[in-house]
Design a protein around this motif. Structure first.
Motif, PDB file in Angstrom:
ATOM      1  N   TRP A 248      -1.602  -3.075 -10.352  1.00 43.46           N
ATOM      2  CA  TRP A 248      -2.507  -4.018 -11.012  1.00 43.46           C
ATOM      3  C   TRP A 248      -1.939  -5.428 -11.024  1.00 43.46           C
ATOM      4  O   TRP A 248      -2.671  -6.407 -11.035  1.00 43.46           O
ATOM      5  CB  TRP A 248      -2.803  -3.555 -12.441  1.00 43.46           C
ATOM      6  CG  TRP A 248      -3.919  -4.321 -13.083  1.00 43.46           C
ATOM      7  CD1 TRP A 248      -3.845  -5.154 -14.158  1.00 43.46           C
ATOM      8  CD2 TRP A 248      -5.285  -4.324 -12.683  1.00 43.46           C
ATOM      9  NE1 TRP A 248      -5.087  -5.682 -14.449  1.00 43.46           N
ATOM     10  CE2 TRP A 248      -5.990  -5.176 -13.552  1.00 43.46           C
ATOM     11  CE3 TRP A 248      -5.984  -3.667 -11.661  1.00 43.46           C
ATOM     12  CZ2 TRP A 248      -7.353  -5.416 -13.437  1.00 43.46           C
ATOM     13  CZ3 TRP A 248      -7.343  -3.902 -11.541  1.00 43.46           C
ATOM     14  CH2 TRP A 248      -8.010  -4.760 -12.415  1.00 43.46           C
TER      15      TRP A 248
ATOM     16  N   ILE B  10      -3.408  -6.734  -7.884  1.00 44.47           N
ATOM     17  CA  ILE B  10      -4.870  -6.617  -7.765  1.00 44.47           C
ATOM     18  C   ILE B  10      -5.606  -7.616  -8.661  1.00 44.47           C
ATOM     19  O   ILE B  10      -6.531  -8.297  -8.214  1.00 44.47           O
ATOM     20  CB  ILE B  10      -5.314  -5.172  -8.085  1.00 44.47           C
ATOM     21  CG1 ILE B  10      -4.809  -4.216  -7.003  1.00 44.47           C
ATOM     22  CG2 ILE B  10      -6.840  -5.086  -8.202  1.00 44.47           C
ATOM     23  CD1 ILE B  10      -5.050  -2.746  -7.317  1.00 44.47           C
TER      24      ILE B  10
ATOM     25  N   GLY C  85      -9.399  -8.663  -8.208  1.00 40.43           N
ATOM     26  CA  GLY C  85      -9.993  -7.400  -8.642  1.00 40.43           C
ATOM     27  C   GLY C  85     -10.128  -7.368 -10.152  1.00 40.43           C
ATOM     28  O   GLY C  85      -9.522  -8.165 -10.861  1.00 40.43           O
TER      29      GLY C  85
ATOM     30  N   ALA D 215      -9.396  -7.368  -4.492  1.00 46.01           N
ATOM     31  CA  ALA D 215      -8.694  -6.099  -4.677  1.00 46.01           C
ATOM     32  C   ALA D 215      -8.303  -5.505  -3.330  1.00 46.01           C
ATOM     33  O   ALA D 215      -7.190  -4.986  -3.154  1.00 46.01           O
ATOM     34  CB  ALA D 215      -9.579  -5.122  -5.452  1.00 46.01           C
TER      35      ALA D 215
ATOM     36  N   VAL E  11      -4.415  -4.721  -2.018  1.00 46.56           N
ATOM     37  CA  VAL E  11      -3.946  -3.411  -1.545  1.00 46.56           C
ATOM     38  C   VAL E  11      -3.475  -3.501  -0.096  1.00 46.56           C
ATOM     39  O   VAL E  11      -2.474  -2.881   0.285  1.00 46.56           O
ATOM     40  CB  VAL E  11      -5.051  -2.350  -1.718  1.00 46.56           C
ATOM     41  CG1 VAL E  11      -4.631  -1.019  -1.110  1.00 46.56           C
ATOM     42  CG2 VAL E  11      -5.385  -2.175  -3.203  1.00 46.56           C
TER      43      VAL E  11
END
Length: 410
Positions: A182, A185, A190, A213, A217
Motif C-alpha cells: 500500500w 499503491i 490507487g 495502482a 504494482v
C-alpha cells in the motif's frame, strides 16, 4: 404515638437522604479500561483529573483488541466501562452495533492531532474517539551493512541488485500483501474505497485497479522479476523468512513495524530505523496507520464527564508523560518535534512515517478486501498474471463479496 411516627418519618427522611447522597457520590465515578501494562502512562493525568473534578477514576487493564467484545456483555449488564481503548479498525462495526457514543466536538482540540489519526475515529462526519497511539511500517536497516539509509526506493533496488552478486540481500519487503505494498499503491493513485457525500466511505467505489495502482504494482514487480527478493518470502510464511534473513544478517534492510524492534534487538542486530523511502515520482511511500484510541461506551451513565476525561488526559503535558512511560508514539503534531521523540531515532521514524500514513478503513467491508487483493498481488508479482488483469479480478471479487455481505446483513 405521634412521637414514634415523627421519629420514624425523620429516620426515613435521613435514610432516603443518605441513599440519595450515596447515589450522587456513586455517580461521580468513572470506570476506565486501559491497555495491558499501559495504565502507568495515565496515572499522573488521572490524579490531576480526580482533584479538579472531584471524581474517582477506577482503572482496569485488559488487552485493547478484546475490550469491545467484553463491552458487548458488560455494557448492558451495567458493569462496563465509561471509557475504553479500541483499535481504529474495529470502529465501524462498533458504531453500526450501537456500542459507542459520539463525542461532542467542542473542547476536543482535534486540530492538535495528525489528520490521519483523528480521521481514523470518524464515521460519516461524526467523531467517536480520540487517538492515543499510532504504529505503522518503517524501514529497519542493519548499521553494519548500511552506513546511512538510502532516500529512494530506486536506490534500495540498485543496492539490492549489487548485494545479490555477493549472494546477499539488500532490502526485503512483503510486497505480495497489500498491507505492505500500500505504501506504493496509494501515493501513485490507487485507493480502497471512494468517499460518499457524508465524508464516509462509498463501498461501491473500489480503487484497486485504477491506473496508478497498476503502475505501482508494475514497479514493485521488478523486485521479484530481477531476483532482488527470494521466492521464500512469498506466501503465508514470508514474514518469518524475512525476519530470519534479517536476524541472520543476510539482508541489509526490511520494511516492518515497531513490533519487530524488540525481537531484532534480542537477536543482536545493530539496527537503525528510518521513515519509508520515496517513490520514482518523488512522493514518499505511504503506509497503513494503526491507531489506538479512547472511546466512550453507549452505556456510560455520564457521557459528558467521560468525554471531559478523554480531553483532559490528552493534553500535551500528559501525552508526553504517557509516551515516556509506555513508549507508544502519540499522534500529536507537536510531539513529532519534541526532543523526547525527535532525538530518539526509532520513535522519530515512526512519528514521521505515521504523519504520512493513512488510517486503515474501520468499516466491516474492509474485511472483504484482504484476500482478493493479496491473491492479485501474488499473481502479479510472480508474473503469473498481468497486473491490470489481476487487479481487475480482485476488484470484481471484492465487489461480489461486499454485496453478499451486505445482503446477508439486511
Amino acid at each position: 404515638m405521634k412521637k414514634n411516627r415523627l421519629s420514624a418519618l425523620i429516620l426515613c427522611t435521613l435514610a432516603t437522604g443518605s441513599l440519595l447522597s450515596l447515589q450522587a457520590h456513586a455517580a461521580q465515578q468513572l470506570n476506565v479500561w486501559e491497555d495491558i501494562k499501559k495504565s502507568a502512562g495515565i496515572k499522573d493525568a488521572i490524579a490531576a483529573f480526580e482533584k479538579q473534578y472531584d471524581v474517582k477514576v477506577n482503572v482496569q487493564e485488559m488487552p485493547y483488541a478484546q475490550q469491545l467484545e467484553k463491552l458487548r456483555l458488560d455494557g448492558p449488564a451495567g458493569i462496563g466501562p465509561d471509557v475504553l481503548v479500541i483499535p481504529n479498525d474495529q470502529l465501524g462495526g462498533a458504531v453500526v452495533q450501537g456500542l459507542l457514543a459520539p463525542l461532542n466536538l467542542e473542547g476536543m482540540a482535534t486540530e492538535q492531532y495528525t489528520p490521519a489519526s483523528i480521521n481514523a475515529f470518524k464515521m460519516d462526519n461524526a467523531l467517536y474517539g480520540v487517538p492515543k497511539a499510532v504504529e505503522t511500517l518503517v524501514l529497519i536497516y542493519n548499521k553494519e551493512r548500511v552506513d546511512k539509509p538510502f532516500a529512494t526506493l530506486q536506490e534500495w533496488y540498485d543496492f539490492s541488485k549489487q548485494q545479490r552478486a555477493k549472494n546477499q540481500y539488500g532490502l526485503l519487503a512483503k510486497f505480495d500483501q497489500i498491507y505492505y505494498s500500500w505504501g506504493a499503491i496509494e501515493p501513485m493513485g490507487g485507493y480502497l474505497f471512494g468517499k460518499n457525500d457524508k465524508g464516509g466511505y462509498n463501498t461501491a467505489d473500489i480503487g484497486l485497479n485504477k491506473p496508478g495502482a497498476v503502475d505501482a504494482v508494475t514497479y514493485l514487480k521488478k523486485f521479484y522479476a530481477d531476483d532482488i527478493f527470494p521466492a521464500g518470502i512469498l506466501g503465508d510464511n514470508g514474514l518469518n523468512a524475512i525476519d530470519s534473513l534479517f536476524t541472520e544478517k543476510k539482508a541489509a534492510a526490511v520494511i516492518n513495524g515497531p513490533w519487530a524492534f524488540q525481537p531484532y534487538e534480542a537477536a543482536g542486530v545493530n539496527y537503525g530505523v528510518a521513515p519509508l523511502p520515496t517513490l520514482p515520482d518523488g512522493k514518499p511511500m505511504s503506509s497503513f496507520l494503526g491507531v489506538k484510541g479512547y472511546v466512550v461506551s453507549t452505556w456510560s451513565q455520564d457521557k459528558a464527564l467521560a468525554q471531559k476525561f478523554i480531553a483532559f488526559i490528552n493534553q500535551p503535558q500528559y501525552v508526553k508523560t504517557r509516551y515516556i512511560a509506555t513508549r507508544e508514539i502519540p499522534p500529536l503534531t507537536a510531539m513529532i518535534d519534541d526532543p523526547v521523540i525527535k532525538n530518539d531515532e526509532k520513535a522519530s521514524a515512526v512519528a514521521v512515517q505515521a504523519a504520512r500514513a493513512s488510517a486503515m478503513p474501520g468499516i466491516p467491508e474492509m474485511g472483504e478486501v484482504w484476500g482478493p487483493a493479496n491473491a492479485a498481488l501474488e499473481l502479479s508479482l510472480t508474473g503469473k498474471q498481468a497486473p491490470k488483469a489481476a487487479l481487475d479480478g480482485a476488484e470484481k471479487q471484492v465487489q461480489m463479496q461486499i454485496e453478499a455481505m451486505q445482503a446477508s446483513n439486511q
